[in-house]
Scaffold this motif. Structure first.
Motif, PDB file in Angstrom:
ATOM      1  N   VAL A  41       0.786  -1.230   0.000  1.00 56.91           N
ATOM      2  CA  VAL A  41       0.000   0.000   0.000  1.00 56.91           C
ATOM      3  C   VAL A  41       0.823   1.287   0.000  1.00 56.91           C
ATOM      4  O   VAL A  41       0.302   2.340  -0.367  1.00 56.91           O
ATOM      5  N   SER A  42       2.101   1.240   0.403  1.00 54.08           N
ATOM      6  CA  SER A  42       2.747   2.519   0.693  1.00 54.08           C
ATOM      7  C   SER A  42       3.670   2.996  -0.417  1.00 54.08           C
ATOM      8  O   SER A  42       4.144   2.226  -1.254  1.00 54.08           O
ATOM      9  N   ASP A  43       3.882   4.325  -0.438  1.00 54.33           N
ATOM     10  CA  ASP A  43       4.854   4.943  -1.335  1.00 54.33           C
ATOM     11  C   ASP A  43       6.196   5.107  -0.648  1.00 54.33           C
ATOM     12  O   ASP A  43       7.240   4.913  -1.249  1.00 54.33           O
ATOM     13  N   ASP A  44       6.138   5.507   0.631  1.00 47.39           N
ATOM     14  CA  ASP A  44       7.358   5.620   1.420  1.00 47.39           C
ATOM     15  C   ASP A  44       7.228   4.735   2.642  1.00 47.39           C
ATOM     16  O   ASP A  44       6.125   4.477   3.129  1.00 47.39           O
ATOM     17  N   THR A  45       8.375   4.266   3.137  1.00 46.54           N
ATOM     18  CA  THR A  45       8.364   3.428   4.327  1.00 46.54           C
ATOM     19  C   THR A  45       9.426   3.921   5.295  1.00 46.54           C
ATOM     20  O   THR A  45      10.529   4.287   4.895  1.00 46.54           O
TER      21      THR A  45
END
Lengths: 311, 259
Positions: free
Chosen positions: B214-218
């Motif tokens: 789901v994420s763009d940045d982690t």
């Protein structure tokens, strides 16, 4: 399960079984004892109160029949207890909220102890305080009330004494405060944390959070707390007997010297001098109080169980 | 509507205990930022500091700065209540208000802002929010039924509808799927994908695949050592994080060699 295992196992099994049986017996007999005590009181009141039904005139303290005798007392009992609850409930809910949600933990704890201490004061001391301190101190207030709000039937006056049914109700309110506060505090504190956080995360202030989550969750608990307080106020004897200046009138005038007495106070004041049928008459009034208290407690339980919120 | 968040040198304390130390990061607007890391490393605490929810615990405080769209959240003139009205939150366990209907649950936040709403206006908000949370078709015939009657996954989507009904700038999610079954989880993940076009979303998760999906940045959080405060070890685009992380311990954690 008990096939022939090594003897040690069987031994412990039988001893736990004996323990279970002993405990079950103890618990059962305690439960039966309560029922017997309650039934005993009920039967006593019924048997001893029955002859009063035909009492009249001198035997019924100058009243034509038992109903005319009991009604003003019942009215006084209900009125005093009702006003006491009107005073005590907002106060108790407020104090409980301060303890459970507003005050820092240390302050909350000492405040809780103080409120609990109120419950430890003997009722005769409340009676003394109400008669010797509160009644004279509050008389000017009653005079002011009857002068400025005299057009309301409650404050018609004339205010000649502080020993009115309103003073008695204030004393009763103080006496019922600890029990109502203690129960409210418990239910308020049990509000699930996740519901409180849900409200706060939506941007609720503390008061809004309390209205959204704490009150709906605690509603039935608060009602049963009030019912228990009401039970206490209905049955209170000494404080009312000492405070109230009685005339036996049925009136909603709260600040005059003409007040209805309460059942419990009336029994306490008259039982010592009573003889013959008068004793039965007083016991009959006790039966009425028993039934009313029983009904109030029953109602409280019923509301509490009906309103239980599934969390 | 959606805003970016700049965090600089943020220390979070519970009383004297330093829970999270020295966090710097920029959370981009209209994107999904995921926080991963072992239990107790402070990622939830950090998430809660983004809308000042950690202050619910007595003694909690921060040092450093959190700036949303040029406005510092910890400025002394800022009321935490106002912050939480701008930055919504979804919790680990679904927590609809048990005494309210589905309809009232969605409107709970709007009613707090306490302007009088016309019925048509309220209806419109409820429909829009429930549709936004992919729940409308399942509940439109029973809006007056209690919110607790829904399944766990539906309840969680109801909570998301409640959070987006007030049109916040940022949506924080604290392990929103950890109490849900795989089907409900996938529904929520789809929803996160859709929501990111209009909201800035920050999500804490224990599920590495979920972060990757789901994420763009982690951001990877970890304890510096046992008993030491938690810290942000690495913050990178998710793709890089899961293929070629800068930090050795990130790679170890992601590949399951510890934590």
């Amino acid at each position: 399960m008990a096939t022939t295992e090594p003897t040690g196992v069987i031994d412990t099994e039988t001893s736990t079984k004996r323990g279970d049986a002993v405990f079950a017996g103890l618990a059962r007999s305690a439960g039966i004892l309560i029922m017997v005590a309650l039934a005993g009181v009920g039967i006593f009141l019924l048997v001893e109160g029955a002859p009063a039904i035909s009492a009249s005139g001198e035997q019924a303290y100058g009243k034509d029949n038992i109903v005319l005798f009991v009604w003003p007392l019942l009215y006084g009992t209900l009125l005093a207890a009702l006003i006491a609850m009107i005073i005590a409930t907002p106060l108790a809910v407020g104090v409980a909220l301060v303890i459970s949600h507003y005050a820092p933990r240390r302050v909350a704890r000492s405040l809780g102890y103080l409120i609990d201490l109120l419950a430890a004061v003997p009722s005769v001391v409340y009676g003394l305080w109400g008669r010797a301190v509160l009644a004279p101190a509050i008389l000017p207030v009653y005079q002011w009330l009857s002068e400025t709000l005299g057009w309301l039937p409650f404050f018609e006056g004339p205010a000649t004494t502080g020993r009115t049914i309103l003073t008695a109700s204030i004393v009763l309110a103080v006496m019922a405060l600890p029990i109502i506060t203690a129960i409210c505090r418990e239910v308020f504190a049990q509000t699930p944390r996740m519901h409180e956080e849900a409200a706060l995360a939506l941007g609720a202030t503390r008061w809004e959070m309390i209205r959204m989550t704490v009150f709906p969750y605690a509603r039935s608990g608060v009602i049963s707390a009030v019912m228990l307080g009401l039970g206490r106020a209905l049955g209170e004897t000494m404080a009312v007997a000492m405070v109230l200046s009685v005339s036996g009138l049925v009136t909603i005038n709260l600040v005059s010297g003409q007040n209805p007495s309460t059942i419990a106070a009336n029994i306490a004041l008259n039982f010592g001098n009573a003889s013959g049928t008068k004793i039965n008459v007083l016991i009959f009034s006790g039966l009425v109080l028993f039934v009313v208290s029983f009904a109030v407690n029953f109602l409280g339980r019923w509301i509490a169980s009906r309103g239980q919120v599934k969390a | 509507m959606a805003k970016s968040i700049d965090v600089s040198d943020l220390n979070i304390y519970y009383g004297d205990f330093l829970a999270v130390e020295g966090v710097n990061m920029t959370i981009k607007a209209r994107s999904v930022t995921a926080f991963i890391g072992p239990s107790g490393c402070g990622k939830s605490t950090f998430l809660r500091s983004l809308n000042r929810m950690h202050e619910v615990i007595p003694g909690a405080r921060v040092e450093g700065k959190v700036v949303v769209d040029g406005q510092s959240l910890y400025d002394p003139t800022i009321d935490p209540v106002a912050v939480r009205r701008q930055i919504g939150m979804v919790f680990q366990r679904p927590n609809p208000f048990p005494t309210m209907s589905i309809y009232d649950n969605v409107l709970a936040g709007n009613r707090l802002n306490s302007k009088r709403m016309r019925k048509s206006e309220a209806d419109a908000i409820v429909e829009k929010s429930l549709q936004g949370a992919n729940l409308w078709n399942e509940v439109k015939d029973r809006l007056d039924k209690p919110g607790m009657g829904l399944s766990g996954g539906q309840q969680q989507r109801l909570c998301i509808a409640r959070a987006i009904a007030v049109e916040p700038q940022v949506l924080l999610m604290d392990e929103p799927c950890s109490a849900l079954d795989p089907i409900s989880t996938s529904a929520i993940e789809d929803l996160i994908h859709e929501l990111k076009s209009s909201y800035t979303i920050v999500i804490v998760t224990h599920n590495m695949q979920q972060a990757a999906r789901v994420s763009d940045d982690t951001g990877f959080f970890n304890l510096r050592a046992a008993g030491k405060p938690g810290q942000l070890v690495e913050f990178n685009p998710t793709k890089k994080m899961f293929t070629n992380p800068d930090n050795e311990s990130t790679e170890a954690y992601i590949s399951g060699r510890f934590g």
